[in-house]
Design a protein around this motif. Structure first.
Motif, PDB file in Angstrom:
ATOM      1  N   ARG A   1       0.856  -1.199   0.000  1.00 18.26           N
ATOM      2  CA  ARG A   1       0.000   0.000   0.000  1.00 18.26           C
ATOM      3  C   ARG A   1       0.885   1.239   0.000  1.00 18.26           C
ATOM      4  NH1 ARG A   1      -5.239  -0.128   3.560  1.00 18.26           N
ATOM      5  NH2 ARG A   1      -5.472   1.645   2.215  1.00 18.26           N
ATOM      6  N   GLY A   2       0.394   2.301  -0.604  1.00 18.22           N
ATOM      7  CA  GLY A   2       1.163   3.534  -0.671  1.00 18.22           C
ATOM      8  C   GLY A   2       2.169   3.536  -1.797  1.00 18.22           C
ATOM      9  N   SER A   3       1.925   2.680  -2.790  1.00 17.76           N
ATOM     10  CA  SER A   3       2.861   2.548  -3.909  1.00 17.76           C
ATOM     11  C   SER A   3       2.296   3.153  -5.187  1.00 17.76           C
ATOM     12  CB  SER A   3       3.173   1.073  -4.179  1.00 17.76           C
ATOM     13  OG  SER A   3       3.824   0.487  -3.086  1.00 17.76           O
ATOM     14  N   SER A   4       3.193   3.661  -5.989  1.00 19.79           N
ATOM     15  CA  SER A   4       2.865   4.142  -7.322  1.00 19.79           C
ATOM     16  C   SER A   4       3.492   3.175  -8.327  1.00 19.79           C
ATOM     17  CB  SER A   4       3.436   5.549  -7.528  1.00 19.79           C
ATOM     18  OG  SER A   4       3.142   6.009  -8.833  1.00 19.79           O
ATOM     19  N   GLU A   5       2.742   2.809  -9.355  1.00 17.87           N
ATOM     20  CA  GLU A   5       3.234   1.816 -10.308  1.00 17.87           C
ATOM     21  C   GLU A   5       3.607   2.449 -11.643  1.00 17.87           C
ATOM     22  OE1 GLU A   5       1.983  -2.388 -12.440  1.00 17.87           O
ATOM     23  OE2 GLU A   5       0.489  -1.298 -11.303  1.00 17.87           O
ATOM     24  N   ILE A   6       4.781   2.096 -12.129  1.00 17.46           N
ATOM     25  CA  ILE A   6       5.142   2.383 -13.515  1.00 17.46           C
ATOM     26  C   ILE A   6       4.640   1.176 -14.291  1.00 17.46           C
ATOM     27  CG2 ILE A   6       7.001   2.717 -15.173  1.00 17.46           C
ATOM     28  CD1 ILE A   6       8.662   3.891 -12.864  1.00 17.46           C
ATOM     29  N   ALA A   7       3.528   1.342 -14.983  1.00 21.78           N
ATOM     30  CA  ALA A   7       2.899   0.212 -15.652  1.00 21.78           C
ATOM     31  C   ALA A   7       3.637  -0.169 -16.930  1.00 21.78           C
ATOM     32  CB  ALA A   7       1.434   0.523 -15.957  1.00 21.78           C
ATOM     33  N   PHE A   8       4.058   0.822 -17.693  1.00 16.28           N
ATOM     34  CA  PHE A   8       4.691   0.516 -18.975  1.00 16.28           C
ATOM     35  C   PHE A   8       5.286   1.784 -19.553  1.00 16.28           C
ATOM     36  CE2 PHE A   8       4.680  -0.173 -23.570  1.00 16.28           C
ATOM     37  CZ  PHE A   8       5.278  -1.413 -23.655  1.00 16.28           C
ATOM     38  N   PHE A   9       6.505   1.693 -20.014  1.00 15.11           N
ATOM     39  CA  PHE A   9       7.078   2.759 -20.827  1.00 15.11           C
ATOM     40  C   PHE A   9       8.228   2.190 -21.633  1.00 15.11           C
ATOM     41  CE2 PHE A   9      10.146   3.232 -17.414  1.00 15.11           C
ATOM     42  CZ  PHE A   9      11.289   3.711 -18.032  1.00 15.11           C
ATOM     43  N   VAL A  10       8.481   2.815 -22.771  1.00 19.72           N
ATOM     44  CA  VAL A  10       9.542   2.373 -23.671  1.00 19.72           C
ATOM     45  C   VAL A  10      10.265   3.609 -24.177  1.00 19.72           C
ATOM     46  CG1 VAL A  10      10.043   1.232 -25.869  1.00 19.72           C
ATOM     47  CG2 VAL A  10       8.227   0.356 -24.418  1.00 19.72           C
ATOM     48  N   VAL A  11      11.577   3.515 -24.239  1.00 20.53           N
ATOM     49  CA  VAL A  11      12.376   4.560 -24.867  1.00 20.53           C
ATOM     50  C   VAL A  11      12.831   4.000 -26.215  1.00 20.53           C
ATOM     51  CG1 VAL A  11      14.465   5.969 -24.706  1.00 20.53           C
ATOM     52  CG2 VAL A  11      13.118   5.493 -22.648  1.00 20.53           C
ATOM     53  N   ALA A  12      12.568   4.743 -27.266  1.00 24.46           N
ATOM     54  CA  ALA A  12      12.928   4.292 -28.615  1.00 24.46           C
ATOM     55  C   ALA A  12      14.416   3.993 -28.701  1.00 24.46           C
ATOM     56  CB  ALA A  12      12.543   5.353 -29.639  1.00 24.46           C
ATOM     57  N   ALA A  13      14.739   2.912 -29.383  1.00 21.31           N
ATOM     58  CA  ALA A  13      16.121   2.445 -29.479  1.00 21.31           C
ATOM     59  C   ALA A  13      17.078   3.540 -29.953  1.00 21.31           C
ATOM     60  CB  ALA A  13      16.201   1.232 -30.401  1.00 21.31           C
ATOM     61  N   GLU A  14      16.637   4.353 -30.887  1.00 24.36           N
ATOM     62  CA  GLU A  14      17.539   5.355 -31.467  1.00 24.36           C
ATOM     63  C   GLU A  14      17.875   6.509 -30.515  1.00 24.36           C
ATOM     64  OE1 GLU A  14      13.356   6.209 -33.051  1.00 24.36           O
ATOM     65  OE2 GLU A  14      14.633   4.444 -32.833  1.00 24.36           O
ATOM     66  N   VAL A  15      17.142   6.621 -29.394  1.00 25.49           N
ATOM     67  CA  VAL A  15      17.449   7.697 -28.438  1.00 25.49           C
ATOM     68  C   VAL A  15      17.818   7.157 -27.052  1.00 25.49           C
ATOM     69  CG1 VAL A  15      16.112   9.464 -29.651  1.00 25.49           C
ATOM     70  CG2 VAL A  15      14.999   8.056 -27.888  1.00 25.49           C
ATOM     71  N   ARG A  16      18.020   5.855 -26.943  1.00 23.24           N
ATOM     72  CA  ARG A  16      18.437   5.285 -25.658  1.00 23.24           C
ATOM     73  C   ARG A  16      19.837   5.770 -25.303  1.00 23.24           C
ATOM     74  NH1 ARG A  16      16.096  -0.607 -26.927  1.00 23.24           N
ATOM     75  NH2 ARG A  16      13.918  -0.018 -26.665  1.00 23.24           N
ATOM     76  N   GLY A  17      20.103   5.818 -24.001  1.00 16.87           N
ATOM     77  CA  GLY A  17      21.412   6.249 -23.537  1.00 16.87           C
ATOM     78  C   GLY A  17      21.524   7.746 -23.364  1.00 16.87           C
ATOM     79  N   ARG A  18      20.438   8.471 -23.543  1.00 11.81           N
ATOM     80  CA  ARG A  18      20.441   9.936 -23.401  1.00 11.81           C
ATOM     81  C   ARG A  18      19.787  10.408 -22.102  1.00 11.81           C
ATOM     82  NH1 ARG A  18      18.705  11.781 -29.536  1.00 11.81           N
ATOM     83  NH2 ARG A  18      20.235  10.478 -30.608  1.00 11.81           N
ATOM     84  N   GLY A  19      19.429   9.464 -21.243  1.00  9.19           N
ATOM     85  CA  GLY A  19      18.826   9.845 -19.962  1.00  9.19           C
ATOM     86  C   GLY A  19      17.326  10.054 -20.005  1.00  9.19           C
ATOM     87  N   ILE A  20      16.689   9.738 -21.119  1.00  2.89           N
ATOM     88  CA  ILE A  20      15.240   9.950 -21.249  1.00  2.89           C
ATOM     89  C   ILE A  20      14.479   9.054 -20.275  1.00  2.89           C
ATOM     90  CG2 ILE A  20      13.263   9.728 -22.808  1.00  2.89           C
ATOM     91  CD1 ILE A  20      15.244  10.555 -25.081  1.00  2.89           C
ATOM     92  N   GLY A  21      14.841   7.766 -20.211  1.00  4.97           N
ATOM     93  CA  GLY A  21      14.182   6.853 -19.280  1.00  4.97           C
ATOM     94  C   GLY A  21      14.372   7.281 -17.844  1.00  4.97           C
ATOM     95  N   ARG A  22      15.579   7.674 -17.501  1.00  6.94           N
ATOM     96  CA  ARG A  22      15.873   8.146 -16.139  1.00  6.94           C
ATOM     97  C   ARG A  22      15.030   9.383 -15.813  1.00  6.94           C
ATOM     98  NH1 ARG A  22      20.708   7.222 -13.043  1.00  6.94           N
ATOM     99  NH2 ARG A  22      21.550   6.312 -14.931  1.00  6.94           N
ATOM    100  N   ASP A  23      14.896  10.300 -16.773  1.00  6.16           N
ATOM    101  CA  ASP A  23      14.072  11.492 -16.557  1.00  6.16           C
ATOM    102  C   ASP A  23      12.600  11.139 -16.365  1.00  6.16           C
ATOM    103  OD1 ASP A  23      16.325  13.084 -16.738  1.00  6.16           O
ATOM    104  OD2 ASP A  23      15.903  13.753 -18.795  1.00  6.16           O
TER     105      ASP A  23
END
Length: 85
Positions: free
Chosen positions: A5-27
């Motif tokens: 209880r008291g949790s927030s869920e990241i249900a689904f997200f994807v960072v496009a392969a061509e822009v991975r490694g730029r910190g987008i997922g971390r942001d």
């Protein structure tokens, strides 16, 4: 899922392969965590079948595997970490 209880869920997200490694997922995760904290939640939860992403969650956020599920030979990990201000 084995969420606390008291949790927030990241249900689904994807960072496009061509822009991975730029910190987008971390942001995206950082913003989700800030929104959860603003809502008074204390934990972040998600699931993944990606071993590299699992290690990232563990290394970066101290995530713990709460449960595992195997579907069609693929391991899915349910992970949770405590949110910090």
């Amino acid at each position: 899922a084995p969420w606390t209880r008291g949790s927030s869920e990241i249900a689904f997200f994807v960072v496009a392969a061509e822009v991975r490694g730029r910190g987008i997922g971390r942001d995206l995760i950082r913003q989700a965590q800030q929104d959860a904290l603003s809502a008074g939640l204390i934990n972040m939860v998600t699931k993944t079948n990606n071993q590299s992403l699992l290690r990232f969650y563990q290394r970066t956020y101290g995530a713990e595997v709460r449960d595992r599920l195997k579907i069609n030979g693929v391991n899915y990990y349910f992970v949770q970490w405590h949110l910090r201000q």
